[in-house]
Design a protein around this motif. Structure first.
Motif, short mmCIF file in Angstrom:
data_model
loop_
_atom_site.label_atom_id
_atom_site.label_comp_id
_atom_site.label_asym_id
_atom_site.label_seq_id
_atom_site.Cartn_x
_atom_site.Cartn_y
_atom_site.Cartn_z
N VAL A 50 0.81 -1.17 -0.05
CA VAL A 50 -0.07 0.07 0.07
C VAL A 50 1.01 1.18 0.05
N THR A 51 0.28 2.44 -0.31
CA THR A 51 1.17 3.72 -0.29
C THR A 51 1.32 4.01 0.99
N PRO A 52 2.16 4.95 1.51
CA PRO A 52 2.52 5.34 2.83
C PRO A 52 1.19 5.98 3.37
N ALA A 53 0.45 6.84 2.51
CA ALA A 53 -0.65 7.62 2.79
C ALA A 53 -1.65 6.54 3.33
N ARG A 54 -1.91 5.65 2.43
CA ARG A 54 -2.96 4.49 2.98
C ARG A 54 -2.59 3.81 4.17
N TYR A 55 -1.25 3.33 4.31
CA TYR A 55 -0.99 2.70 5.50
C TYR A 55 -1.17 3.81 6.81
N ARG A 56 -0.84 4.72 6.69
CA ARG A 56 -0.98 5.89 7.78
C ARG A 56 -2.51 6.01 8.06
N LEU A 57 -3.24 5.95 6.99
CA LEU A 57 -4.67 6.04 7.29
C LEU A 57 -5.35 4.75 8.07
N GLU A 58 -4.97 3.59 7.35
CA GLU A 58 -5.25 2.62 7.95
C GLU A 58 -4.68 2.24 9.40
N ASN A 59 -3.81 2.71 9.76
CA ASN A 59 -3.26 2.68 11.17
C ASN A 59 -4.03 3.60 12.12
N GLN A 60 -4.19 4.85 11.63
CA GLN A 60 -5.02 5.71 12.34
C GLN A 60 -6.31 5.09 12.49
N THR A 61 -7.04 4.52 11.52
CA THR A 61 -8.30 3.87 11.73
C THR A 61 -8.36 2.71 12.58
N LEU A 62 -7.47 1.86 12.55
CA LEU A 62 -7.53 0.74 13.23
C LEU A 62 -7.19 1.05 14.52
N ARG A 63 -6.39 1.97 14.94
CA ARG A 63 -5.90 2.35 16.44
C ARG A 63 -7.56 3.03 16.86
N ALA A 64 -8.23 3.82 16.15
CA ALA A 64 -9.42 4.48 16.54
C ALA A 64 -10.54 3.40 16.73
N MET A 65 -10.34 2.48 15.93
CA MET A 65 -11.31 1.44 16.21
C MET A 65 -11.26 0.33 17.41
N ARG A 66 -10.07 0.26 17.85
CA ARG A 66 -9.49 -0.50 19.19
C ARG A 66 -9.98 0.57 20.04
N LEU A 67 -9.84 1.76 20.15
CA LEU A 67 -10.21 2.50 21.20
C LEU A 67 -11.86 2.59 21.30
N ILE A 68 -12.46 2.71 20.25
CA ILE A 68 -13.93 2.74 20.13
C ILE A 68 -14.45 1.48 20.95
N ALA A 69 -13.80 0.13 20.59
CA ALA A 69 -14.47 -1.10 20.98
C ALA A 69 -13.82 -1.16 22.34
N SER A 70 -12.92 -0.57 23.11
CA SER A 70 -12.46 -1.12 24.22
C SER A 70 -12.58 0.06 25.36
N THR A 71 -13.00 1.48 24.95
CA THR A 71 -13.18 2.55 25.82
C THR A 71 -14.69 3.23 25.66
N ALA A 72 -15.04 3.99 26.59
CA ALA A 72 -16.35 4.66 26.56
C ALA A 72 -15.65 5.92 26.29
N GLU A 73 -14.89 6.26 26.07
CA GLU A 73 -14.21 7.59 25.29
C GLU A 73 -15.13 8.31 24.31
N PRO A 74 -15.55 9.55 24.47
CA PRO A 74 -16.30 10.11 23.43
C PRO A 74 -15.58 9.90 21.80
N LEU A 75 -16.54 9.90 20.82
CA LEU A 75 -15.69 9.60 19.40
C LEU A 75 -15.26 10.85 19.05
N ALA A 76 -15.62 12.00 19.32
CA ALA A 76 -14.93 13.17 19.15
C ALA A 76 -13.63 13.27 19.79
N ALA A 77 -13.39 12.72 20.93
CA ALA A 77 -12.30 12.78 21.48
C ALA A 77 -11.15 11.75 21.02
N ILE A 78 -11.82 10.65 20.68
CA ILE A 78 -10.88 9.50 19.79
C ILE A 78 -10.36 10.14 18.63
N ALA A 79 -11.35 10.66 17.95
CA ALA A 79 -11.07 11.43 16.68
C ALA A 79 -9.79 12.33 16.61
#
Length: 198
Positions: free
Chosen positions: A120-149
């Motif tokens: 994948v391109t570096p930009a896609r790799y960066r976006l996928e990593n950001q998104t997967l990190r966010a998805m882990r936080l969404i799944a494991s915390t009650a943190e507001p979505l805006a704060a996770i973003a």
């Protein structure tokens, strides 16, 4: 999430929606795929005290999530500039152009070389990593979505919503609800196993 040289007995954890490629030595390898709950937060490569217990549980059809306790985390390879860039992209959302300039490379060369190494391109790799990190936080915390973003480097919650939907076809809210439901099911399985083992 990077490139690793894996040794026998090490465990590799792929999060939901993560793409990967395996290169196996000519001598071959035995690979056991184990489903883990999507809310499980595991390092990409790690060791455990008793890998044989995990194999036995998996072959018996028992849940193995409680056995996946990392003893040591195996760091990724950082043998060349593509690995170094991947590590930098995993740590924080950085500018590819700025990284290439500091490393003394042309941005186009960085993009082509990185794509050859990681698929994948570096930009896609960066976006996928950001998104997967966010998805882990969404799944494991009650943190507001805006704060996770904000924590994960998205411009705003709408940007997070688009990224999560592009990878999972779920909204962040439905991803959180699904994760809570999965934890409840896993808890019932674990309680039944404990009751049976008494």
């Amino acid at each position: 999430m990077g490139r690793w040289s894996i040794e026998p007995g090490q465990l590799v954890a792929h999060a939901s929606f993560e793409a990967h490629d395996n290169l196996v030595a000519e001598s071959g390898a035995w690979v056991l795929n184990i489903a883990v709950p999507p809310y499980a937060i595991l390092p990409p490569v790690f060791t455990v005290d008793d890998p044989d217990a995990i194999i036995a549980a998996a072959h018996s059809g028992l849940p193995v999530a409680s056995l996946l306790r990392p003893v040591a985390v195996v760091p990724p390879d950082e043998d060349d500039w593509a690995d170094v860039l991947a590590a930098d992209l995993r740590r924080e959302p950085i500018s590819i152009t700025e990284w290439a300039r500091k490393a003394g490379f042309d941005r186009a060369k960085v993009s082509r070389g990185f794509h050859a190494a990681f698929g994948v391109t570096p930009a896609r790799y960066r976006l996928e990593n950001q998104t997967l990190r966010a998805m882990r936080l969404i799944a494991s915390t009650a943190e507001p979505l805006a704060a996770i973003a904000a924590t994960c480097g998205f411009a705003d919650q709408a940007h997070l919503n688009r990224a999560v939907r592009s990878i999972s076809s779920h909204t962040p809210r439905s991803w959180r609800i699904k994760s809570i439901q999965d934890r409840a099911v896993e808890g019932r399985y674990e309680a039944a196993r404990l009751q049976r083992d008494r």
